[in-house]
Enzyme design. Structure first.
Site, PDB file in Angstrom:
ATOM      1  N   GLN A 212      63.578 114.752  30.712  1.00 47.75           N
ATOM      2  CA  GLN A 212      63.641 114.230  29.303  1.00 47.75           C
ATOM      3  C   GLN A 212      64.626 112.919  29.216  1.00 47.75           C
ATOM      4  O   GLN A 212      64.394 112.228  28.272  1.00 47.75           O
ATOM      5  CB  GLN A 212      64.009 115.155  28.295  1.00 47.75           C
ATOM      6  CG  GLN A 212      63.084 116.506  28.112  1.00 47.75           C
ATOM      7  CD  GLN A 212      61.693 116.016  27.498  1.00 47.75           C
ATOM      8  OE1 GLN A 212      61.327 115.001  26.806  1.00 47.75           O
ATOM      9  NE2 GLN A 212      60.927 116.965  27.429  1.00 47.75           N
ATOM     10  N   CYS A 373      59.067 126.269  25.422  1.00 53.74           N
ATOM     11  CA  CYS A 373      59.318 126.727  26.812  1.00 53.74           C
ATOM     12  C   CYS A 373      61.014 126.876  26.849  1.00 53.74           C
ATOM     13  O   CYS A 373      61.620 126.354  27.801  1.00 53.74           O
ATOM     14  CB  CYS A 373      58.782 125.906  27.938  1.00 53.74           C
ATOM     15  SG  CYS A 373      57.214 125.875  28.005  1.00 53.74           S
TER      16      CYS A 373
HETATM   17  C1  LIG Z   1      63.889 119.348  30.255  1.00 55.73           C
HETATM   18  C2  LIG Z   1      62.349 119.960  30.906  1.00 55.73           C
HETATM   19  N1  LIG Z   1      62.582 120.350  31.985  1.00 55.73           N
HETATM   20  C3  LIG Z   1      61.463 120.835  32.814  1.00 55.73           C
HETATM   21  C4  LIG Z   1      60.061 120.424  32.315  1.00 55.73           C
HETATM   22  C5  LIG Z   1      58.944 120.840  32.922  1.00 55.73           C
HETATM   23  O1  LIG Z   1      58.360 119.978  33.426  1.00 55.73           O
HETATM   24  P1  LIG Z   1      57.034 120.108  34.093  1.00 55.73           P
HETATM   25  O2  LIG Z   1      56.141 120.905  33.188  1.00 55.73           O
HETATM   26  O3  LIG Z   1      56.492 118.536  34.138  1.00 55.73           O
HETATM   27  O4  LIG Z   1      57.095 120.517  35.637  1.00 55.73           O
HETATM   28  C6  LIG Z   1      60.301 119.963  31.191  1.00 55.73           C
HETATM   29  C7  LIG Z   1      58.957 119.611  30.302  1.00 55.73           C
HETATM   30  O5  LIG Z   1      58.014 120.476  30.035  1.00 55.73           O
HETATM   31  C8  LIG Z   1      61.358 119.639  30.098  1.00 55.73           C
HETATM   32  O6  LIG Z   1      61.268 119.080  29.083  1.00 55.73           O
END
Ligand SMILES: Cc1ncc(COP(=O)(O)O)c(C=O)c1O
Ligand SMILES: Cc1ncc(COP(=O)(O)O)c(C=O)c1O
Lengths: 415, 152, 415, 152
Positions: A212, A373
């Site tokens: 982010q 999440c």
């Molecule tokens: C802070 C953070 N870490 C990890 C992720 C995971 O990223 P990705 O789904 O692109 O693997 C996200 C996004 O969903 C996130 O906002």
């Protein structure tokens, strides 16, 4: 500064920028489309879309193994993109950039290749209470497997890490500290440099989850001093399916492979296998070639605008939006860190977040509702879910006006 | 690409077919083993250097590999025989940069003679190591830093 | 049938097909571009390129978690693509299709999630002597970690698996048999149904690596009966960065997650995590959304031509090319299985494979030289490397004429 | 999307704000607990069925959730009270198909009455479960197959 002044000082010609993103001129149900789910994923500028289709039309070839010219050229473009990522992050060398399918894969790589090797029974791993599941579950799994202890840095009511608690959690048993640079739910910008310095002093390695932050501010991994910095292309205006990480060579060289297969080995016989040096060691199989090229194009696009300008403009969006929402009765903003990125997590006393999202959508406004999440963060703040507005430099002050108006309507509807 | 740039010219093919100085040098003052694990190129370079004058009195090689690496090593030996060690370092530097595309003998003054034959390899970055292995190994031998060099 | 007859009976209007692939009309060094490295990766038809850029321009949104309409729509398209893959492979349900970044990732997933759970000390894993590193190294790593034994099905001089040896290798300790459907070096089409029936009889599970088969023939996983079938999109005219596997639900339900993070869990607290059902359990994080859509478009494109026609035409290319090359003195074709896909691995007595590739390239012909990530196969056939021509349905008989001519020239050059 | 399709109409908001039959039924002949783990919707449906006539004499619910799930449950109870069990199964089937977009009450004969209010949810597949949870739970209670249903 009031909102009129904030708008006046805007550092970005937003209409010009919006013209670069075809989806932003879309209508949804007859209403202008207002996209405020940039924390989930970002839209793509024409420059990236065009680069991808041009590459696939004229220049597509496999990388690293072919020695005909099409392939030499695609390999060169692929490695140039790696250099772009290195420069964008301030990494010392491009060999310290590993491409993966995204942040989730990058963190899993570290949890596996560093974690399974260096974290043992009785050791400790530190995360924070405001991490994405991607930076929580892999460490839980690791600690459970190894009999290690997972410790969690708590946050105060504004959503800031309590650094005195962090100091107490760090011990000589801490092997790695893994925290995000910016929280995807609260927008908190964490003091990653201070976290790193302290962890290193305790002898621990540091992973910063930059999913982010990298799309929204200037990042310098050498200044931070961290050992790993992870990111997702799809959150930084690049195609989906690509991401990666910075890893300090010194540390990566000590690590075992994660995914195994072709292109990450020097030699394979049926008896044994000799692994290649990083980054190749961690890039088994055919990589997301076109998406790497697209990521390079996205970085060029961001560089042309300038990350400092982007940060400044998004900050003004945040200030503007915060002010608007604070005036609404029955609305609570979750996360009020002093140092904050352009994310507004909204909780209404009167309406369930999923209803908010659906109603906003009927006004053409796209926000994400749910736990993002980050269930442990939800639990900490005693809410089941929030509606989150996450901004990008292509958003307009007027869009936040529309959001505020729509939220008022919803509150009225439901009470 | 013009025909001029084509890599496999008669000279290279000849040197590949009948490499010059392709034997061990019993009385070598310097020697080094060089490998390119990706291609399987594997050579040993031998030098007989007169300490007083710094002249390479004899130079030879053994080993196996692709045509580019064999021809490059063979041509190197014929080129360096009788040259001074210091000069060979200058040529190494120019050659190395040429195959990487960082030095253009068509535009810059150079000491490469017919070694410019290998210029075409610039278009094949994955194969520059085939051409430069000989040179890295030769420098390794002179420096006596190591008994073995690898391009990986 | 002689080569004139083979050409006559061609089942494909190749010029029409070639017009669908922009890169094929390219010139390289003033010569027509002849692309014969389809085993490494395939070119993309305009339909796929356009679908990708249209999706990214108008329809791009995250999947699975958003509940605004953009997202509902992208999720729907994403799941429709899953159904297309299921139909293409003859899978019973779309829930049995897991998306990954490619074959390498799929095999690693199975080696981890099935292997680490069900393969224990003293157990056995069977692969063959003609596997890609992607289907060798993960099993080596697993067996080493677990103290299990890796057994290898040998091949005869034509490159066919010796099935009597396979019968002897199978025991009640065999937990999994992992072989490719088509060898990427030799083109051998393995008797995967027979292999599966026998393995199941012995109580072992079966993984078929379909990287080289799915793009070139009709595949029916229910007919084969295998438990896993892995593939890469970039080898089947889809974008890079996407792949996947079929996994039988019954087996997948018993497996632990591999990559962990968002979207593969039902609930995460700081203490514990409850994992979702397959396929979500194995799709942590934001998936390669656009690439999944592109994969769906590639399948539509292939279906429109018909896999049976594709197989037939490529078979005629193989027959034609084999005949041409067999006439060349000093040339050896490695791999002469009776049942063979359109791959020709070439070894010249007079020239090193890397020299062959570079010289062919100067005639505009793209082949791959090297060990093709299958060093054990090279060792078996006593060659350090080969030059491989791997064909697709957009290749022409005339291109094979050009290849043969160029090879003759090279042999003359070097002798 | 036309205004007609908008989901949050006054009726739905009213039922959300002041749900009907929102209490436990002490003398329930059937009851079931339903959850939607993704949204956190969590309801219990109670029925009092006359065995002889098959008539649902009383029906009620307790629990919490989003407006759609609350309104849907409330409306279901008002709709089913006094209906026969067999008829309620028909309505369940039509309702379920309607929210999935597989049954169009604007084009096909139906028994849904004002339940067609929920038609707009077809555009939000991720939220169909909010609307159908009540119905699944009601059927679960009638079937007495299970004490708990989950939409995951
Ligand atoms: C802070 C953070 N870490 C990890 C992720 C995971 O990223 P990705 O789904 O692109 O693997 C996200 C996004 O969903 C996130 O906002
Ligand atoms: C038979 C076989 N298996 C596995 C792979 C690995 O596929 P990928 O590199 O797409 O992961 C390949 C391709 O290189 C292959 O040919």
């Amino acid at each position: 500064m009031d909102n009129a002044e904030i708008m006046e000082k805007s550092s970005i010609d937003v209409e010009n920028i919006r013209a670069d993103f075809p989806v932003l001129s879309k209508q949804i149900g007859g209403k202008p489309f207002i996209y405020l789910d940039n924390g989930a994923t970002t839209q793509k500028p024409q420059a990236v879309i065009d680069r991808v289709s041009q590459f696939d039309s004229e220049e597509y070839g496999t990388v690293r193994r072919g020695s005909y010219r099409l392939c030499e050229r695609s390999t060169q473009l692929y490695e140039e993109a790696r250099q772009k990522v290195a420069d964008f992050l301030g990494a010392p060398t491009k060999q310290e950039i590993v491409f993966t399918s995204g942040t989730t894969q990058s963190i899993n790589l570290v949890a596996h290749s560093f974690g399974r090797k260096f974290v043992n029974a009785g050791d400790e791993v530190i995360i924070s209470n405001i991490e994405h599941h991607a930076n929580t579950v892999p460490w839980q799994v690791l600690c459970e497997e190894k009999g290690a202890k997972l410790k969690v840095i708590p946050v105060n009511d504004d959503g800031e890490l309590i650094m005195e608690e962090y100091d107490r959690l760090l011990t000589d048993k801490t092997r790695i500290v893994a925290v995000n640079h910016v929280s995807n739910v609260l927008g908190t910008i964490n003091p990653v440099k201070e976290i790193t310095v302290k962890a290193h002093k305790a002898g621990a390695k540091v992973l910063i989850d930059g999913a982010q932050s990298m799309p929204h501010m200037k990042v310098d991994v050498q200044d931070i001093g961290c050992d790993f910095y992870t990111f997702s292309g799809h959150k930084m205006y690049a195609p989906s399916g690509i991401g990666g990480m910075f890893g300090r060579m010194e540390v990566m060289e000590t690590m075992s492979p994660y995914v195994t297969g072709g292109d990450m080995i020097l030699q394979v016989t049926l008896e044994k296998t000799i692994f290649a040096k990083p980054p190749a060691r961690f890039e088994a199989g055919t990589p997301p070639i076109t998406q790497v090229i697209g990521l390079g194009a996205a970085i060029d696009y961001l560089d042309a605008i300038g990350m400092d300008r982007i940060f400044e403009y998004e900050k003004s969006l945040l200030d503007y939006g915060t002010r608007l929402l604070q005036e609404i009765d029955g609305l609570r903003i979750i996360g009020n860190a002093a140092d904050k990125a352009a994310i507004l997590s909204i909780y209404l006393e009167s309406a369930h977040p999923h209803d908010i999202i659906t109603m906003l959508d009927q006004d053409g406004i796209a926000l994400r509702g749910g736990h993002h999440c980050a269930q442990p963060t939800m639990i900490r703040f005693g809410v089941p879910a929030t509606a989150r507005a996450s901004m990008a430099f292509y958003n307009k002050f007027e869009e936040l006006d529309a959001l505020a108006e729509s939220l008022r309507k919803i509150i009225k509807f439901f009470s | 690409m013009s025909y001029d740039n084509e890599l496999y010219q008669q000279v290279i093919l000849d040197h590949n077919r009948k490499p010059k100085n392709f034997h061990e040098l019993k009385n070598a003052t310097h020697k080094c083993h060089g490998i390119n694990p990706l291609c399987g190129d594997d050579i040993t370079v031998y030098l007989d250097v007169d300490e007083a004058t710094g002249v390479i009195q004899d130079i030879s090689f053994t080993g196996s590999g692709c045509a580019i690496s064999k021809a490059s090593t063979s041509l190197m030996t014929t080129f360096l025989k009788g040259k001074k060690v210091d000069d060979s370092r200058v040529v190494f530097d120019e050659f190395h940069k040429m195959v990487l595309g960082e030095f253009d003998p068509e535009k810059q003054e150079h000491h490469l003679g017919k070694l410019t034959l290998f210029m075409g390899i610039r278009e094949y970055p994955s194969r520059t190591k085939c051409a430069s292995l000989a040179w890295h190994t030769m420098i390794g031998a002179l420096d006596k830093k190591t008994d073995e060099v690898s391009t990986e």
